[in-house]
Design a protein around this motif. Structure first.
Motif, PDB file in Angstrom:
ATOM      1  N   MET A 106       0.816  -1.219   0.000  1.00 50.74           N
ATOM      2  CA  MET A 106       0.000   0.000   0.000  1.00 50.74           C
ATOM      3  C   MET A 106       0.852   1.272   0.000  1.00 50.74           C
ATOM      4  O   MET A 106       0.368   2.314  -0.412  1.00 50.74           O
ATOM      5  N   LYS A 107       2.080   1.179   0.419  1.00 47.05           N
ATOM      6  CA  LYS A 107       2.968   2.345   0.357  1.00 47.05           C
ATOM      7  C   LYS A 107       3.656   2.441  -0.999  1.00 47.05           C
ATOM      8  O   LYS A 107       4.170   3.490  -1.361  1.00 47.05           O
ATOM      9  N   GLY A 108       3.666   1.346  -1.744  1.00 52.33           N
ATOM     10  CA  GLY A 108       4.311   1.357  -3.052  1.00 52.33           C
ATOM     11  C   GLY A 108       5.810   1.135  -2.926  1.00 52.33           C
ATOM     12  O   GLY A 108       6.348   0.961  -1.845  1.00 52.33           O
ATOM     13  N   CYS A 109       6.453   1.132  -4.053  1.00 52.50           N
ATOM     14  CA  CYS A 109       7.900   0.931  -4.114  1.00 52.50           C
ATOM     15  C   CYS A 109       8.609   2.232  -3.740  1.00 52.50           C
ATOM     16  O   CYS A 109       8.314   3.279  -4.315  1.00 52.50           O
ATOM     17  N   PRO A 110       9.548   2.184  -2.800  1.00 51.56           N
ATOM     18  CA  PRO A 110      10.217   3.419  -2.399  1.00 51.56           C
ATOM     19  C   PRO A 110      11.018   4.071  -3.516  1.00 51.56           C
ATOM     20  O   PRO A 110      11.190   5.292  -3.518  1.00 51.56           O
ATOM     21  N   ILE A 111      11.483   3.307  -4.479  1.00 52.13           N
ATOM     22  CA  ILE A 111      12.195   3.887  -5.620  1.00 52.13           C
ATOM     23  C   ILE A 111      11.209   4.216  -6.735  1.00 52.13           C
ATOM     24  O   ILE A 111      11.258   5.285  -7.339  1.00 52.13           O
ATOM     25  N   GLY A 112      10.292   3.305  -7.002  1.00 50.27           N
ATOM     26  CA  GLY A 112       9.303   3.529  -8.058  1.00 50.27           C
ATOM     27  C   GLY A 112       8.460   4.770  -7.824  1.00 50.27           C
ATOM     28  O   GLY A 112       8.135   5.496  -8.764  1.00 50.27           O
ATOM     29  N   ARG A 113       8.130   5.032  -6.582  1.00 49.11           N
ATOM     30  CA  ARG A 113       7.313   6.228  -6.284  1.00 49.11           C
ATOM     31  C   ARG A 113       8.052   7.512  -6.635  1.00 49.11           C
ATOM     32  O   ARG A 113       7.423   8.508  -6.973  1.00 49.11           O
ATOM     33  N   LEU A 114       9.363   7.477  -6.577  1.00 42.70           N
ATOM     34  CA  LEU A 114      10.127   8.684  -6.897  1.00 42.70           C
ATOM     35  C   LEU A 114      10.008   9.075  -8.366  1.00 42.70           C
ATOM     36  O   LEU A 114      10.211  10.234  -8.723  1.00 42.70           O
ATOM     37  N   THR A 115       9.674   8.112  -9.230  1.00 41.06           N
ATOM     38  CA  THR A 115       9.518   8.439 -10.653  1.00 41.06           C
ATOM     39  C   THR A 115       8.323   9.348 -10.897  1.00 41.06           C
ATOM     40  O   THR A 115       8.237   9.986 -11.943  1.00 41.06           O
ATOM     41  N   GLN A 116       7.410   9.398  -9.939  1.00 41.41           N
ATOM     42  CA  GLN A 116       6.234  10.256 -10.066  1.00 41.41           C
ATOM     43  C   GLN A 116       6.473  11.654  -9.507  1.00 41.41           C
ATOM     44  O   GLN A 116       5.584  12.498  -9.569  1.00 41.41           O
ATOM     45  N   ASP A 117       7.664  11.888  -8.987  1.00 39.09           N
ATOM     46  CA  ASP A 117       7.988  13.177  -8.390  1.00 39.09           C
ATOM     47  C   ASP A 117       8.715  14.034  -9.431  1.00 39.09           C
ATOM     48  O   ASP A 117       9.849  13.734  -9.801  1.00 39.09           O
ATOM     49  N   PRO A 118       8.070  15.091  -9.933  1.00 42.28           N
ATOM     50  CA  PRO A 118       8.689  15.881 -11.000  1.00 42.28           C
ATOM     51  C   PRO A 118      10.044  16.490 -10.613  1.00 42.28           C
ATOM     52  O   PRO A 118      10.929  16.614 -11.462  1.00 42.28           O
ATOM     53  N   ASP A 119      10.216  16.840  -9.349  1.00 36.11           N
ATOM     54  CA  ASP A 119      11.487  17.431  -8.937  1.00 36.11           C
ATOM     55  C   ASP A 119      12.617  16.400  -8.949  1.00 36.11           C
ATOM     56  O   ASP A 119      13.756  16.736  -9.248  1.00 36.11           O
ATOM     57  N   VAL A 120      12.311  15.153  -8.624  1.00 35.58           N
ATOM     58  CA  VAL A 120      13.323  14.101  -8.681  1.00 35.58           C
ATOM     59  C   VAL A 120      13.707  13.847 -10.135  1.00 35.58           C
ATOM     60  O   VAL A 120      14.883  13.765 -10.481  1.00 35.58           O
ATOM     61  N   MET A 121      12.713  13.750 -11.002  1.00 36.31           N
ATOM     62  CA  MET A 121      12.990  13.456 -12.407  1.00 36.31           C
ATOM     63  C   MET A 121      13.677  14.622 -13.117  1.00 36.31           C
ATOM     64  O   MET A 121      14.406  14.414 -14.084  1.00 36.31           O
ATOM     65  N   ALA A 122      13.501  15.833 -12.613  1.00 33.78           N
ATOM     66  CA  ALA A 122      14.123  17.011 -13.237  1.00 33.78           C
ATOM     67  C   ALA A 122      15.557  17.243 -12.759  1.00 33.78           C
ATOM     68  O   ALA A 122      16.296  17.994 -13.381  1.00 33.78           O
ATOM     69  N   ALA A 123      15.944  16.595 -11.664  1.00 28.53           N
ATOM     70  CA  ALA A 123      17.279  16.798 -11.099  1.00 28.53           C
ATOM     71  C   ALA A 123      18.146  15.575 -11.407  1.00 28.53           C
ATOM     72  O   ALA A 123      17.957  14.516 -10.791  1.00 28.53           O
ATOM     73  N   PRO A 124      19.102  15.695 -12.323  1.00 27.40           N
ATOM     74  CA  PRO A 124      19.927  14.534 -12.682  1.00 27.40           C
ATOM     75  C   PRO A 124      20.559  13.831 -11.484  1.00 27.40           C
ATOM     76  O   PRO A 124      20.642  12.608 -11.462  1.00 27.40           O
ATOM     77  N   VAL A 125      20.977  14.570 -10.482  1.00 31.03           N
ATOM     78  CA  VAL A 125      21.629  13.955  -9.322  1.00 31.03           C
ATOM     79  C   VAL A 125      20.665  13.061  -8.542  1.00 31.03           C
ATOM     80  O   VAL A 125      21.075  12.080  -7.932  1.00 31.03           O
ATOM     81  N   LEU A 126      19.374  13.369  -8.570  1.00 34.89           N
ATOM     82  CA  LEU A 126      18.370  12.556  -7.878  1.00 34.89           C
ATOM     83  C   LEU A 126      17.803  11.473  -8.790  1.00 34.89           C
ATOM     84  O   LEU A 126      17.472  10.381  -8.323  1.00 34.89           O
ATOM     85  N   ARG A 127      17.692  11.768 -10.063  1.00 34.38           N
ATOM     86  CA  ARG A 127      17.152  10.794 -11.024  1.00 34.38           C
ATOM     87  C   ARG A 127      18.128   9.639 -11.254  1.00 34.38           C
ATOM     88  O   ARG A 127      17.729   8.490 -11.441  1.00 34.38           O
ATOM     89  N   GLU A 128      19.431   9.927 -11.208  1.00 30.16           N
ATOM     90  CA  GLU A 128      20.452   8.925 -11.510  1.00 30.16           C
ATOM     91  C   GLU A 128      20.319   7.630 -10.693  1.00 30.16           C
ATOM     92  O   GLU A 128      20.306   6.540 -11.270  1.00 30.16           O
ATOM     93  N   PRO A 129      20.213   7.684  -9.363  1.00 28.94           N
ATOM     94  CA  PRO A 129      20.107   6.413  -8.623  1.00 28.94           C
ATOM     95  C   PRO A 129      18.792   5.680  -8.892  1.00 28.94           C
ATOM     96  O   PRO A 129      18.741   4.448  -8.785  1.00 28.94           O
ATOM     97  N   VAL A 130      17.755   6.410  -9.268  1.00 31.84           N
ATOM     98  CA  VAL A 130      16.486   5.780  -9.619  1.00 31.84           C
ATOM     99  C   VAL A 130      16.670   4.999 -10.924  1.00 31.84           C
ATOM    100  O   VAL A 130      16.303   3.823 -11.019  1.00 31.84           O
ATOM    101  N   GLU A 131      17.260   5.648 -11.920  1.00 33.16           N
ATOM    102  CA  GLU A 131      17.536   4.983 -13.197  1.00 33.16           C
ATOM    103  C   GLU A 131      18.458   3.787 -13.001  1.00 33.16           C
ATOM    104  O   GLU A 131      18.237   2.716 -13.592  1.00 33.16           O
ATOM    105  N   GLU A 132      19.487   3.969 -12.186  1.00 35.59           N
ATOM    106  CA  GLU A 132      20.441   2.883 -11.942  1.00 35.59           C
ATOM    107  C   GLU A 132      19.767   1.679 -11.284  1.00 35.59           C
ATOM    108  O   GLU A 132      20.049   0.541 -11.632  1.00 35.59           O
TER     109      GLU A 132
END
Length: 188
Positions: free
Chosen positions: A90-116
């Motif tokens: 019910m909380k979802g994936c702690p990494i997957g949920r970050l893909t829905q956060d526009p600020d994470v996806m817009a910041a390469p330093v934050l998006r990188e570990p998600v992509e990795e």
């Protein structure tokens, strides 16, 4: 636990619950029982602290997934163990949920570990699925890379369906349906 560790763990918790946008430095400091000076002593700001927290979350997820995917059993049994592993659906994936956060996806330093993380799990699943093809457990027509992507998409989509229904049942059905399609043993 040191102040630095409390800050990291508090950030991990808040990112999972609220996302990057919904997590303020003040929220982090309050949950960590740390002052502003302590936070800025250990980290240059929210972004660096969030990156450290995301890295830590990804490391833990990789270790857990690798233990299951490298564990005992046939390739499909290991994939089934990974998919059926206990999760806070019910909380979802702690990494997957970050893909829905526009600020994470817009910041390469934050998006990188998600992509990795997603790249790593796709690759690791593809390795195990390739073992299944080699062992004759899966059809030779199965492409391990594309099937690994389907496994991840099913898992992440299952979280979304569960949250939308306010029930873990759609998640469980998605996992069991995928395992049935793969011909995994022990499908309920």
């Amino acid at each position: 636990m040191s102040t630095r560790e409390r800050l990291i763990e508090s950030t991990r918790t808040l990112l999972w619950e609220r996302g990057y946008v919904g997590t303020s430095p003040k929220n982090i400091q309050e949950l960590a029982a740390a002052g502003q000076g302590s936070m800025y002593h250990h980290f240059s700001g929210k972004e660096e602290l969030a990156r450290t927290a995301i890295d830590r979350t990804a490391e833990g997820m990789r270790a857990g997934a690798d233990a299951l995917l490298s564990g005992p059993g046939s390739p499909l049994e290991r994939v089934a163990a990974y998919l059926r592993n206990e999760r806070d659906v019910m909380k979802g994936c702690p990494i997957g949920r970050l893909t829905q956060d526009p600020d994470v996806m817009a910041a390469p330093v934050l998006r990188e570990p998600v992509e990795e993380m997603f790249g790593w799990i796709r690759g690791r699943l593809a390795e195990v699925l390739a073992e299944g093809v080699e062992a004759g457990e899966l059809s030779p027509a199965v492409d391990p890379r594309t099937t690994a992507s389907a496994v991840i998409a099913t898992l992440q989509g299952g979280y979304v369906l569960a949250r939308a229904a306010d029930s873990t049942q759609p998640f469980e059905q998605a996992i069991e349906g995928l395992l049935a399609l793969l011909g995994a043993p022990g499908v309920r």
